[in-house]
Design a protein around this motif. Sequence first.
Motif, PDB file in Angstrom:
ATOM      1  N   SER A   1       0.850  -1.185   0.000  1.00  0.00           N
ATOM      2  CA  SER A   1       0.000   0.000   0.000  1.00  0.00           C
ATOM      3  C   SER A   1       0.888   1.239   0.000  1.00  0.00           C
ATOM      4  O   SER A   1       2.073   1.173   0.335  1.00  0.00           O
ATOM      5  CB  SER A   1      -0.896   0.003   1.248  1.00  0.00           C
ATOM      6  N   PRO A   2       0.329   2.402  -0.361  1.00  0.00           N
ATOM      7  CA  PRO A   2       1.119   3.638  -0.289  1.00  0.00           C
ATOM      8  C   PRO A   2       1.682   3.884   1.110  1.00  0.00           C
ATOM      9  O   PRO A   2       2.785   4.410   1.256  1.00  0.00           O
ATOM     10  CB  PRO A   2       0.111   4.716  -0.706  1.00  0.00           C
ATOM     11  N   ALA A   3       0.915   3.484   2.130  1.00  0.00           N
ATOM     12  CA  ALA A   3       1.384   3.687   3.497  1.00  0.00           C
ATOM     13  C   ALA A   3       2.632   2.859   3.768  1.00  0.00           C
ATOM     14  O   ALA A   3       3.583   3.327   4.410  1.00  0.00           O
ATOM     15  CB  ALA A   3       0.282   3.319   4.493  1.00  0.00           C
ATOM     16  N   ARG A   4       2.636   1.635   3.265  1.00  0.00           N
ATOM     17  CA  ARG A   4       3.817   0.803   3.485  1.00  0.00           C
ATOM     18  C   ARG A   4       5.040   1.400   2.808  1.00  0.00           C
ATOM     19  O   ARG A   4       6.145   1.428   3.376  1.00  0.00           O
ATOM     20  CB  ARG A   4       3.585  -0.621   2.966  1.00  0.00           C
ATOM     21  N   GLN A   5       4.848   1.864   1.576  1.00  0.00           N
ATOM     22  CA  GLN A   5       5.970   2.459   0.859  1.00  0.00           C
ATOM     23  C   GLN A   5       6.464   3.707   1.582  1.00  0.00           C
ATOM     24  O   GLN A   5       7.678   3.959   1.651  1.00  0.00           O
ATOM     25  CB  GLN A   5       5.553   2.805  -0.573  1.00  0.00           C
TER      26      GLN A   5
ATOM     27  N   GLU B   1       1.798   0.803   8.983  1.00  0.00           N
ATOM     28  CA  GLU B   1       0.917   0.728   7.810  1.00  0.00           C
ATOM     29  C   GLU B   1      -0.527   0.475   8.236  1.00  0.00           C
ATOM     30  O   GLU B   1      -1.454   1.131   7.742  1.00  0.00           O
ATOM     31  CB  GLU B   1       1.388  -0.391   6.883  1.00  0.00           C
ATOM     32  N   VAL B   2      -0.728  -0.471   9.147  1.00  0.00           N
ATOM     33  CA  VAL B   2      -2.082  -0.778   9.619  1.00  0.00           C
ATOM     34  C   VAL B   2      -2.697   0.438  10.299  1.00  0.00           C
ATOM     35  O   VAL B   2      -3.871   0.761  10.079  1.00  0.00           O
ATOM     36  CB  VAL B   2      -2.052  -1.983  10.577  1.00  0.00           C
ATOM     37  N   ILE B   3      -1.899   1.112  11.128  1.00  0.00           N
ATOM     38  CA  ILE B   3      -2.414   2.301  11.818  1.00  0.00           C
ATOM     39  C   ILE B   3      -2.866   3.348  10.816  1.00  0.00           C
ATOM     40  O   ILE B   3      -3.944   3.951  10.941  1.00  0.00           O
ATOM     41  CB  ILE B   3      -1.328   2.875  12.756  1.00  0.00           C
ATOM     42  N   GLU B   4      -2.052   3.573   9.791  1.00  0.00           N
ATOM     43  CA  GLU B   4      -2.372   4.611   8.806  1.00  0.00           C
ATOM     44  C   GLU B   4      -3.575   4.216   7.948  1.00  0.00           C
ATOM     45  O   GLU B   4      -4.411   5.059   7.600  1.00  0.00           O
ATOM     46  CB  GLU B   4      -1.155   4.868   7.914  1.00  0.00           C
ATOM     47  N   ASN B   5      -3.685   2.929   7.609  1.00  0.00           N
ATOM     48  CA  ASN B   5      -4.762   2.482   6.722  1.00  0.00           C
ATOM     49  C   ASN B   5      -6.100   2.332   7.440  1.00  0.00           C
ATOM     50  O   ASN B   5      -7.163   2.497   6.817  1.00  0.00           O
ATOM     51  CB  ASN B   5      -4.396   1.149   6.075  1.00  0.00           C
ATOM     52  N   THR B   6      -6.062   2.013   8.720  1.00  0.00           N
ATOM     53  CA  THR B   6      -7.313   1.743   9.450  1.00  0.00           C
ATOM     54  C   THR B   6      -7.703   2.852  10.405  1.00  0.00           C
ATOM     55  O   THR B   6      -8.857   2.926  10.835  1.00  0.00           O
ATOM     56  CB  THR B   6      -7.196   0.438  10.257  1.00  0.00           C
ATOM     57  N   GLY B   7      -6.724   3.671  10.798  1.00  0.00           N
ATOM     58  CA  GLY B   7      -7.013   4.710  11.776  1.00  0.00           C
ATOM     59  C   GLY B   7      -7.098   4.176  13.193  1.00  0.00           C
ATOM     60  O   GLY B   7      -7.489   4.902  14.114  1.00  0.00           O
TER      61      GLY B   7
END
Length: 298
Positions: free
Chosen positions: A114-118, A160-166
């Motif tokens: 995902s963009p967050a991971r990158q 990444e999970v924090i950014e994608n899920t809030g």
Amino acid sequence: MIGGPTAVGKTALAIHLAQERRVRLINADAFQIYRGMDIGTAKPTAAEQAAATHHLIDIKDPSESFTVAQFMDLAKDEIKRAGELGELPVLVGGTGFYLNALRLNLPLGTEAASPARQHWQDFYDEHGQDALWTELNQRDPVSAAKIPAGNARRVIRALEVIENTGRPFSNQKPAIPIYETLVIGLTTDRDILYQRINQRVDAMMTQGLLAEVQRVQLAAGTNKQALAAIGYKEFLPYLAGDGTLADAVALVKRNSRRYAKRQLTYFHNQMSAHWFDLVQHPAEMTQIDELLDGWVHK
């Protein structure tokens, strides 16, 4: 599951079980999945594989990446196949996190980048592991307390999970195991283990490890994952003209000993294993057979 540090006889035990029972041997070593990485990973030899088929070996080219989520999917397929054939699935390998993720059915989430991971990978590349861990600690101190800064991949995943899920990574749904699991751990005295590791590396050099590293380097291309394996990465500076071969071999031995120590720590702390020393006490094989018979019957 058969786990433990390198050079304690995991493959030999697996073959023994396969010759005594209807079992399906499933590899759980992160680098034995790669074709051509035979000597340096101590992959079961052709004779050993002829004596007992090992699944999930030689399934990827060195140019390809491989994740724990992929391992779990493939291992679950093999376990299902074992059930259909009336076989006992036996997972064999020293990659503790692979085994534990399967044992606990850890929720790993999607593996699609995902963009967050990158974003967090780029942050790690620029600022390093300590700064990365600090970012996680600010957002989710509960997760940060459980994930060491040295496990950058896991820290990146949490961010990444924090950014994608809030939501905090620590708020993920708890793991719900789907298998009954017996873990057999193999070990021996530390001095003996280190001596066996040193001897194994010397044997690997005689068998042609350096030439294998060169072939893998050529085949891997830009993939850094395969070449991150101990027994391979240490030779890269030498092949680039930096240092001596003797220094590279010494580094392989040192890194292998340190990895064995980490393996033992992980299995002791995370896997609730039944421990045996087949190096010094080969008669303990009988105890393993009895333990397994009782567990299967139960």
